[in-house]
Design an enzyme around this catalytic site. Structure first.
Site, PDB file in Angstrom:
ATOM      1  N   ASN A   9       0.867  -1.182   0.000  1.00 41.78           N
ATOM      2  CA  ASN A   9       0.000   0.000   0.000  1.00 41.78           C
ATOM      3  C   ASN A   9       0.903   1.231   0.000  1.00 41.78           C
ATOM      4  OD1 ASN A   9      -1.786   2.061   0.483  1.00 41.78           O
ATOM      5  ND2 ASN A   9      -2.342   1.386   2.568  1.00 41.78           N
ATOM      6  N   LYS A  11       0.116   4.275  -0.424  1.00 37.60           N
ATOM      7  CA  LYS A  11      -0.539   5.491   0.106  1.00 37.60           C
ATOM      8  C   LYS A  11      -0.287   6.664  -0.839  1.00 37.60           C
ATOM      9  CE  LYS A  11      -0.180   3.416   4.624  1.00 37.60           C
ATOM     10  NZ  LYS A  11      -0.164   3.552   6.060  1.00 37.60           N
ATOM     11  N   HIS A  97      -9.594   1.078   4.940  1.00 42.28           N
ATOM     12  CA  HIS A  97      -8.328   1.378   5.615  1.00 42.28           C
ATOM     13  C   HIS A  97      -8.568   2.399   6.730  1.00 42.28           C
ATOM     14  CE1 HIS A  97      -4.251   2.731   6.362  1.00 42.28           C
ATOM     15  NE2 HIS A  97      -3.861   1.602   5.801  1.00 42.28           N
ATOM     16  N   GLU A  99      -6.946   4.889   7.681  1.00 42.67           N
ATOM     17  CA  GLU A  99      -6.746   6.303   7.298  1.00 42.67           C
ATOM     18  C   GLU A  99      -7.992   6.852   6.618  1.00 42.67           C
ATOM     19  OE1 GLU A  99      -3.040   5.692   5.228  1.00 42.67           O
ATOM     20  OE2 GLU A  99      -2.103   5.211   7.133  1.00 42.67           O
ATOM     21  N   GLU A 169      -5.451  -4.860  10.621  1.00 39.56           N
ATOM     22  CA  GLU A 169      -4.450  -3.806  10.818  1.00 39.56           C
ATOM     23  C   GLU A 169      -4.762  -3.046  12.103  1.00 39.56           C
ATOM     24  OE1 GLU A 169      -2.520  -2.716   6.759  1.00 39.56           O
ATOM     25  OE2 GLU A 169      -4.162  -1.348   7.151  1.00 39.56           O
ATOM     26  N   GLY A 175       2.152   2.545  10.658  1.00 38.72           N
ATOM     27  CA  GLY A 175       3.068   3.662  10.488  1.00 38.72           C
ATOM     28  C   GLY A 175       3.758   4.103  11.766  1.00 38.72           C
ATOM     29  N   SER A 215       3.246  -1.781  10.487  1.00 37.06           N
ATOM     30  CA  SER A 215       4.686  -1.831  10.754  1.00 37.06           C
ATOM     31  C   SER A 215       5.290  -3.208  10.512  1.00 37.06           C
ATOM     32  CB  SER A 215       4.999  -1.323  12.168  1.00 37.06           C
ATOM     33  OG  SER A 215       4.596   0.036  12.300  1.00 37.06           O
TER      34      SER A 215
HETATM   35  P1  PGA Z   1       2.669   0.477   7.632  1.00 36.49           P
HETATM   36  O1  PGA Z   1       1.205   0.655   6.961  1.00 36.49           O
HETATM   37  O2  PGA Z   1       3.214  -0.826   7.103  1.00 36.49           O
HETATM   38  O3  PGA Z   1       3.429   1.658   7.175  1.00 36.49           O
HETATM   39  O4  PGA Z   1       2.451   0.433   9.110  1.00 36.49           O
HETATM   40  C1  PGA Z   1       0.351  -0.431   6.761  1.00 36.49           C
HETATM   41  C2  PGA Z   1      -0.923   0.045   6.125  1.00 36.49           C
HETATM   42  O5  PGA Z   1      -1.348   1.162   6.425  1.00 36.49           O
HETATM   43  O6  PGA Z   1      -1.544  -0.668   5.303  1.00 36.49           O
END
Ligand code: PGA
Length: 254
Positions: A9, A11, A97, A99, A169, A175, A215
């Protein structure tokens, strides 16, 4: 069908040139080192989907979108529909997601419409669920995930549900550099598989792909992926580094 999957992903990162360079870097490394029987899905920003899809066809990876709108078509300036994405040879779409839930106010009702439209236009939804830290600290995490999965997915027919990929997640891990422990991931993945078994039966549950995200990186992927109910990962930050991403997708036990 249950298979090993690693999805990236990206983003809202990369320019066109950076995206193209990164895709070729990943493709070259995959061709050099192999990728076993891992299914690879890369989700770049929407404007780069067509370019990514052309590179994907030649290099054996799938391309997914990061979002679609919850309406079929019409006066929604700036939005991108499932019909558009589906008509471009794109195969997957990330939905729900955290976000999108947090910054764009997406509710499970909205996400449910998106899931239906994605399926209608032959896109495989990668449905994200997961609790925030406060919910885990209050031991509400199972309830939160149960509600998310229930509201967005469990009115699907068995046939449609069988096409879905789920990504657990935990929001506190996205993140942040704080990863769920393999035991925490396994516990939640087994819980989700149990919910699917209760709703759709053991056969569907055994075939459902459940990815871990938050992460996940080149160092911790192998241990996470060795858990019996963790079928791979949805990778954010580490998917922007070709070397790390290709290490992650080769992190399954042979
Ligand atoms: P990250 O993001 O691996 O940077 O923690 C995962 C995601 O948001 O799908």
């Amino acid at each position: 069908m249950r298979s090993k999957i690693v999805a990236g992903n990206w983003k809202m990162n990369t320019t066109f040139q950076e995206a193209e360079d990164l895709l070729y870097e990943i493709a070259d490394l995959m061709n050099e080192r192999g990728k076993g029987d891992t299914t690879v899905i890369i989700c770049p920003p929407s404007p780069f989907l067509e370019m990514a899809s052309d590179i994907g066809v030649e290099n054996d990876f799938f391309v997914g979108a990061q979002n679609v709108n919850d309406h079929e078509s019409g006066a929604y300036t700036g939005e991108v529909s499932a019909a558009m994405i589906g008509s471009m040879g794109i195969t997957h779409v990330i939905l729900g997601h955290s976000e999108r839930r947090t910054y764009f106010g997406e509710t499970d009702t909205i996400i449910k419409s998106k899931v239906a439209l994605a399926l209608k236009h032959e896109l495989v939804p990668i449905y994200c669920c997961g609790e925030v830290l406060a919910e885990r600290e209050k031991s509400n995490h199972f309830e939160v995930v149960r509600n998310q999965v229930n509201e967005a997915l469990f009115s699907l027919t068995k046939e449609d549900f069988s096409k879905i990929i789920i990504a657990y997640e935990p929001v506190w891990a996205i993140g942040t550099g704080v990863t769920a422990t393999p035991a925490q991931a396994q516990e939640m993945h087994a819980f989700i598989r149990g919910l699917v078994a209760d709703k759709y039966g053991e056969t569907v549950a055994a075939e459902t792909v459940i990815l871990y995200g938050g992460s996940c990186n080149a160092k911790n992927a192998a241990e996470l992926f060795s858990q019996p109910d963790v079928d791979g990962g949805l990778i954010g930050g580490a998917s922007l580094k070709a070397e790390d991403f290709v290490t992650i997708l080769n992190s399954f036990k042979k």
